[in-house]
Structures are given as structure tokens and as C-alpha cells.
Scaffold this motif. Structure first.
Motif, mmCIF file in Angstrom:
data_model
loop_
_atom_site.group_PDB
_atom_site.id
_atom_site.type_symbol
_atom_site.label_atom_id
_atom_site.label_comp_id
_atom_site.label_asym_id
_atom_site.label_seq_id
_atom_site.Cartn_x
_atom_site.Cartn_y
_atom_site.Cartn_z
ATOM 1 N N ALA A 120 0.827 -1.204 0.000
ATOM 2 C CA ALA A 120 0.000 0.000 0.000
ATOM 3 C C ALA A 120 0.865 1.259 0.000
ATOM 4 C CB ALA A 120 -0.927 0.000 1.212
ATOM 5 N N GLU A 121 1.985 1.204 0.753
ATOM 6 C CA GLU A 121 2.880 2.360 0.783
ATOM 7 C C GLU A 121 3.538 2.591 -0.575
ATOM 8 O OE1 GLU A 121 5.597 1.566 3.919
ATOM 9 O OE2 GLU A 121 4.181 2.109 5.523
ATOM 10 N N ARG A 122 3.930 1.471 -1.233
ATOM 11 C CA ARG A 122 4.527 1.608 -2.563
ATOM 12 C C ARG A 122 3.525 2.216 -3.538
ATOM 13 N NH1 ARG A 122 6.764 -3.638 -1.760
ATOM 14 N NH2 ARG A 122 5.199 -4.506 -3.171
ATOM 15 N N ARG A 123 2.283 1.759 -3.448
ATOM 16 C CA ARG A 123 1.239 2.286 -4.320
ATOM 17 C C ARG A 123 1.005 3.764 -4.037
ATOM 18 N NH1 ARG A 123 -2.808 -0.310 -7.119
ATOM 19 N NH2 ARG A 123 -4.534 1.041 -7.764
ATOM 20 N N SER A 124 0.993 4.134 -2.756
ATOM 21 C CA SER A 124 0.787 5.520 -2.367
ATOM 22 C C SER A 124 1.916 6.406 -2.877
ATOM 23 C CB SER A 124 0.676 5.622 -0.847
ATOM 24 O OG SER A 124 0.540 6.967 -0.441
ATOM 25 N N ASN A 125 3.148 5.902 -2.749
ATOM 26 C CA ASN A 125 4.298 6.664 -3.248
ATOM 27 C C ASN A 125 4.231 6.825 -4.764
ATOM 28 O OD1 ASN A 125 5.420 6.982 -0.705
ATOM 29 N ND2 ASN A 125 6.686 5.127 -0.855
ATOM 30 N N ARG A 126 3.833 5.751 -5.444
ATOM 31 C CA ARG A 126 3.716 5.815 -6.900
ATOM 32 C C ARG A 126 2.629 6.809 -7.297
ATOM 33 N NH1 ARG A 126 3.225 0.845 -7.676
ATOM 34 N NH2 ARG A 126 0.978 0.665 -7.987
ATOM 35 N N ASP A 127 1.516 6.797 -6.573
ATOM 36 C CA ASP A 127 0.432 7.733 -6.873
ATOM 37 C C ASP A 127 0.886 9.177 -6.683
ATOM 38 O OD1 ASP A 127 -1.225 5.640 -7.451
ATOM 39 O OD2 ASP A 127 -2.302 5.685 -5.522
ATOM 40 N N ARG A 128 1.623 9.428 -5.589
ATOM 41 C CA ARG A 128 2.118 10.786 -5.338
ATOM 42 C C ARG A 128 3.095 11.213 -6.429
ATOM 43 N NH1 ARG A 128 2.102 9.220 0.156
ATOM 44 N NH2 ARG A 128 4.320 8.655 0.063
ATOM 45 N N THR A 129 3.937 10.288 -6.852
ATOM 46 C CA THR A 129 4.903 10.585 -7.909
ATOM 47 C C THR A 129 4.180 10.940 -9.207
ATOM 48 O OG1 THR A 129 6.618 9.172 -6.974
ATOM 49 C CG2 THR A 129 6.744 9.588 -9.337
ATOM 50 N N GLU A 130 3.192 10.130 -9.559
ATOM 51 C CA GLU A 130 2.445 10.378 -10.795
ATOM 52 C C GLU A 130 1.676 11.694 -10.721
ATOM 53 O OE1 GLU A 130 0.083 6.902 -11.253
ATOM 54 O OE2 GLU A 130 1.756 5.649 -11.935
ATOM 55 N N THR A 131 1.127 11.996 -9.541
ATOM 56 C CA THR A 131 0.382 13.244 -9.375
ATOM 57 C C THR A 131 1.303 14.448 -9.531
ATOM 58 O OG1 THR A 131 -1.247 12.216 -7.918
ATOM 59 C CG2 THR A 131 -1.014 14.604 -7.773
ATOM 60 N N THR A 132 2.463 14.397 -8.887
ATOM 61 C CA THR A 132 3.409 15.514 -8.978
ATOM 62 C C THR A 132 3.888 15.703 -10.408
ATOM 63 O OG1 THR A 132 4.159 15.132 -6.715
ATOM 64 C CG2 THR A 132 5.592 16.437 -8.137
ATOM 65 N N ARG A 133 4.198 14.614 -11.062
ATOM 66 C CA ARG A 133 4.659 14.689 -12.446
ATOM 67 C C ARG A 133 3.568 15.294 -13.345
ATOM 68 N NH1 ARG A 133 8.721 12.142 -15.491
ATOM 69 N NH2 ARG A 133 8.205 11.975 -17.705
ATOM 70 N N ALA A 134 2.329 14.861 -13.130
ATOM 71 C CA ALA A 134 1.218 15.394 -13.927
ATOM 72 C C ALA A 134 1.019 16.885 -13.668
ATOM 73 C CB ALA A 134 -0.061 14.621 -13.614
ATOM 74 N N GLN A 135 1.166 17.307 -12.410
ATOM 75 C CA GLN A 135 1.041 18.733 -12.085
ATOM 76 C C GLN A 135 2.112 19.546 -12.815
ATOM 77 O OE1 GLN A 135 1.216 17.944 -7.766
ATOM 78 N NE2 GLN A 135 -0.570 19.273 -7.562
ATOM 79 N N LEU A 136 3.326 19.032 -12.841
ATOM 80 C CA LEU A 136 4.427 19.736 -13.499
ATOM 81 C C LEU A 136 4.226 19.818 -15.006
ATOM 82 C CD1 LEU A 136 7.388 18.278 -11.429
ATOM 83 C CD2 LEU A 136 6.889 20.726 -11.695
ATOM 84 N N THR A 137 3.843 18.712 -15.630
ATOM 85 C CA THR A 137 3.674 18.743 -17.084
ATOM 86 C C THR A 137 2.478 19.601 -17.484
ATOM 87 O OG1 THR A 137 2.462 16.636 -16.994
ATOM 88 C CG2 THR A 137 4.816 16.540 -17.523
ATOM 89 N N ALA A 138 1.414 19.586 -16.682
ATOM 90 C CA ALA A 138 0.239 20.417 -16.996
ATOM 91 C C ALA A 138 0.582 21.901 -16.880
ATOM 92 C CB ALA A 138 -0.924 20.066 -16.082
ATOM 93 N N ALA A 139 1.269 22.270 -15.824
ATOM 94 C CA ALA A 139 1.651 23.674 -15.641
ATOM 95 C C ALA A 139 2.621 24.113 -16.728
ATOM 96 C CB ALA A 139 2.275 23.867 -14.262
ATOM 97 N N ALA A 140 3.589 23.255 -17.031
ATOM 98 C CA ALA A 140 4.571 23.590 -18.066
ATOM 99 C C ALA A 140 3.904 23.707 -19.419
ATOM 100 C CB ALA A 140 5.669 22.528 -18.108
ATOM 101 N N ARG A 141 2.995 22.810 -19.720
ATOM 102 C CA ARG A 141 2.292 22.851 -21.005
ATOM 103 C C ARG A 141 1.569 24.184 -21.170
ATOM 104 N NH1 ARG A 141 -1.407 23.948 -24.651
ATOM 105 N NH2 ARG A 141 -1.908 22.302 -26.126
ATOM 106 N N ARG A 142 0.862 24.602 -20.113
ATOM 107 C CA ARG A 142 0.114 25.855 -20.170
ATOM 108 C C ARG A 142 1.042 27.051 -20.390
ATOM 109 N NH1 ARG A 142 -2.155 25.057 -15.883
ATOM 110 N NH2 ARG A 142 -1.024 26.403 -14.434
ATOM 111 N N LEU A 143 2.133 27.097 -19.658
ATOM 112 C CA LEU A 143 3.057 28.226 -19.768
ATOM 113 C C LEU A 143 3.830 28.212 -21.085
ATOM 114 C CD1 LEU A 143 4.333 28.219 -16.092
ATOM 115 C CD2 LEU A 143 3.049 30.061 -17.194
ATOM 116 N N PHE A 144 4.293 27.043 -21.506
ATOM 117 C CA PHE A 144 5.006 26.951 -22.782
ATOM 118 C C PHE A 144 4.096 27.385 -23.935
ATOM 119 C CE2 PHE A 144 7.742 23.232 -21.015
ATOM 120 C CZ PHE A 144 8.638 24.128 -20.462
ATOM 121 N N ALA A 145 2.830 26.975 -23.869
ATOM 122 C CA ALA A 145 1.889 27.319 -24.941
ATOM 123 C C ALA A 145 1.574 28.811 -24.956
ATOM 124 C CB ALA A 145 0.600 26.511 -24.788
ATOM 125 N N GLU A 146 1.454 29.395 -23.766
ATOM 126 C CA GLU A 146 1.100 30.820 -23.681
ATOM 127 C C GLU A 146 2.285 31.736 -23.960
ATOM 128 O OE1 GLU A 146 -0.410 31.279 -19.749
ATOM 129 O OE2 GLU A 146 -2.332 30.292 -20.186
#
Length: 203
Positions: free
Chosen positions: A5-31
Motif C-alpha cells: 500500500a505504501e509503494r502504491r501511495s508513493n507511486r500515486d504521489r509521484t504520478e500526481t506531482t509529475r502530472a502537475q508539473l507537465t500540466a503547468a509547463a504545457r500551459r506556460l510553454f503554450a502561452e
């Protein structure tokens, strides 16, 4: 069980952080463009720390590569949705071409993939991404059309590259204000010109 469960939680947090970074970067790079976007702006927009950025990506260029990969994958998915495997080869190429031009009209996408992409990653870097996504769908469609006898047999790599360049020019023209119907008319005419006449079955 707890360790899993801890490994899954860590993986989920990693994926969430990565998604936040790519979404923010995509918006700024595009604008603003890649050159005008700073890493402090990206982490602020993503709501993460600078350390989190560099934990997931080596540098701003690596983050841009991830954004470009996601954008190219999204374009390929729309092409594949518009041109399923059971569609007639001729119609699949036409429908896939239209889907590409429509997909490229997503705000900022031409800047990301056709302008900043080659400038930031180099032509070879963007070619690698294209080969996994949009150019892959085009190459597969052309190969099917030639194998089925619907299209003239031509060197596949050269044909894919030249048609892809024409599609990119059309997408840039539309982004600059050209009527998309006119661009599609030309693309359709090019594809039709490569097709062989239907062979009538003698009765």
C-alpha cells in the motif's frame, strides 16, 4: 500488505506531482513559449517545490520533452480514433489527415510541436517523438494502403516524411489564419493523387 500500500501511495504521489508539473509547463510553454518560461514560474504554477521539479526532470528541456511527448501522443490518439483499423484504406488516410489538422488546432499545440519542439529538442529529437506517434499512424496507414493495392507503391519512409511535412505546413497555415477547409482540400487532393483507380471486376 502495508508495504504494498505504501509503494502504491508513493507511486500515486509521484504520478500526481509529475502530472502537475507537465500540466503547468504545457500551459506556460503554450502561452509564453519555452524561451520565455522560467522554472520558478513552472513550480509556482504547479504548486510544487523546485526540488520536486528536479527530482522528476533533469532540467527544463527534459520537462519540455515530456510535454511534447504527451501532446504528440494526444494527436496520434485522435487520428487513430478517426481512422479505425476496419476502415477502408483510402478513407482512413483522408479521415486521419482531417483528424490531424483538427487536433493541431488545440491552443498552443502548433507552437509546442512545430515551432518550439524542433528549436528546443533539435530536428532529430522531434523526429524521434513523431516516429512514435503522428508519423507512426501515417506510416501505418500508407503501408496498409500500398499492401491492399489501393495506393501506388513508393518508398515508405520517403513518402511518410514528405507527406508529414506537408501536413505540418498546413497546420501552421491554419494556425496563422488560413481556412482549414482549403488546407484539407489540398491534402485530400495529394492523397487521392497517390491512389490507384478502382479495378472494376469483369461481369
Amino acid at each position: 500488505m502495508q508495504e504494498r500500500a505504501e509503494r502504491r501511495s508513493n507511486r500515486d504521489r509521484t504520478e500526481t506531482t509529475r502530472a502537475q508539473l507537465t500540466a503547468a509547463a504545457r500551459r506556460l510553454f503554450a502561452e509564453k513559449s519555452y524561451a520565455e518560461t522560467s522554472t520558478p514560474e513552472i513550480v509556482a504554477a504547479a504548486g510544487v517545490t523546485r526540488g520536486a521539479l528536479y527530482h522528476h526532470f533533469a532540467d527544463k528541456q527534459a520537462l519540455f520533452r515530456a510535454v511534447a511527448e504527451e501532446e504528440a501522443a494526444a494527436v496520434a490518439a485522435e487520428i487513430e480514433h478517426a481512422a479505425p483499423d476496419d476502415m477502408d484504406a483510402r478513407q482512413a488516410l483522408i479521415s486521419g489527415s482531417k483528424a490531424y489538422l483538427e487536433a493541431m488546432q488545440a491552443p498552443g499545440r502548433t507552437r509546442l510541436l512545430l515551432l518550439d519542439g524542433p528549436a528546443v529538442l533539435g530536428r532529430s529529437g522531434m523526429d524521434e517523438i513523431d516516429a512514435r506517434h503522428g508519423n507512426r499512424t501515417l506510416r501505418e496507414g500508407l503501408a496498409i494502403a500500398m499492401r491492399s493495392g489501393a495506393m501506388k507503391r513508393l518508398p515508405l519512409a520517403a513518402l511518410t516524411g514528405q507527406l508529414a511535412a506537408a501536413f505540418d505546413r498546413a497546420a501552421l497555415a491554419i494556425d496563422a489564419g488560413a481556412p482549414d477547409a482549403e488546407q484539407m482540400d489540398v491534402i485530400s487532393a495529394v492523397i487521392e493523387g497517390l491512389m490507384l483507380p478502382d479495378r472494376a471486376i469483369p461481369v
